[in-house]
Scaffold this active site. Sequence first.
Site, short mmCIF file in Angstrom:
data_model
loop_
_atom_site.label_atom_id
_atom_site.label_comp_id
_atom_site.label_asym_id
_atom_site.label_seq_id
_atom_site.Cartn_x
_atom_site.Cartn_y
_atom_site.Cartn_z
N HIS A 30 18.36 45.94 31.47
CA HIS A 30 17.44 45.74 32.45
C HIS A 30 18.54 45.77 33.71
CE1 HIS A 30 14.52 44.30 35.44
NE2 HIS A 30 15.18 43.01 35.76
N HIS A 42 16.07 42.99 42.01
CA HIS A 42 15.49 43.89 40.68
C HIS A 42 13.98 44.26 40.71
CE1 HIS A 42 14.78 40.32 37.87
NE2 HIS A 42 15.27 39.90 38.98
N CYS A 153 12.95 49.91 36.32
CA CYS A 153 14.18 49.03 36.98
C CYS A 153 15.54 49.87 37.17
CB CYS A 153 14.54 47.68 36.00
SG CYS A 153 15.12 48.09 34.36
#
Length: 254
Positions: A30, A42, A153
């Site tokens: 991530h 994010h 992401c």
Amino acid sequence: MGVLSNKISREELRPGDHIYSWRQAYIYAHHGIFIGDGKVIHFTRGGGLEIGSGTVLDRFLVSSSTHSPDNPCPVCGDQSSGDGVICSCLDCFLGGGDLYIFEYGVTPAFFLAKARGGTCTLASSDSSEVVLHRASFLLQNGFGMYHIFKNNCEDFAIYCKTGLLVYTTLSVGRSGQAASFLAATSAIVSSPLRYLTTSCSGLALVGVGIYCASRFVSDIGVRRDVVKIPVEELVARVSSSNAPEEATQTAKEE
């Protein structure tokens, strides 16, 4: 940073850094932008995915906070179903994982030496001031719909760092880890070179070669199907098209 690991300590972080943390036993990572004061902006596909939206993998690869509604973060509150561009504390972003930094402007040799995609790029980063502006602007205005292969992401973090987006869907993957996944699954199956050898070592060599080549040509730092778009223009186009790739395609046509 070295070839073997991009791990860093929290004390080494600087505002504007592109950071990431591995999830689900290193299956995927991530990504986000560190903005200082222990906060990260994010792009996430949180829990509560509606039926019919996203992909099958989106239902399992959830990257938002690991805190539950019954045990919210004392800093961020309940972000267990967070969706879109959000701001979290560093602990929520890491989700119990280690901290790594994504590298920019690496050499081709260094890039190919990194066996795992989604850890570096040949593209150069813009200044930290520009990076922080993009991240903050997208926090307020969004980055379109999350999609694990087309708009994830890592795409968000790379855009914040470079201002670059892919304007065509003809190539393999937009982000490094998406490209690596697709390259790995097709390395042997889709290549006619597999017929040149029947030995296990030969097949492995062919597979590694195709994997490395696919990763390299799909890196945003070398591919030609990219365009640099100011964040204000991107948001205006995304608002009407609901997807960054459609917005960049429109920009290229104009």
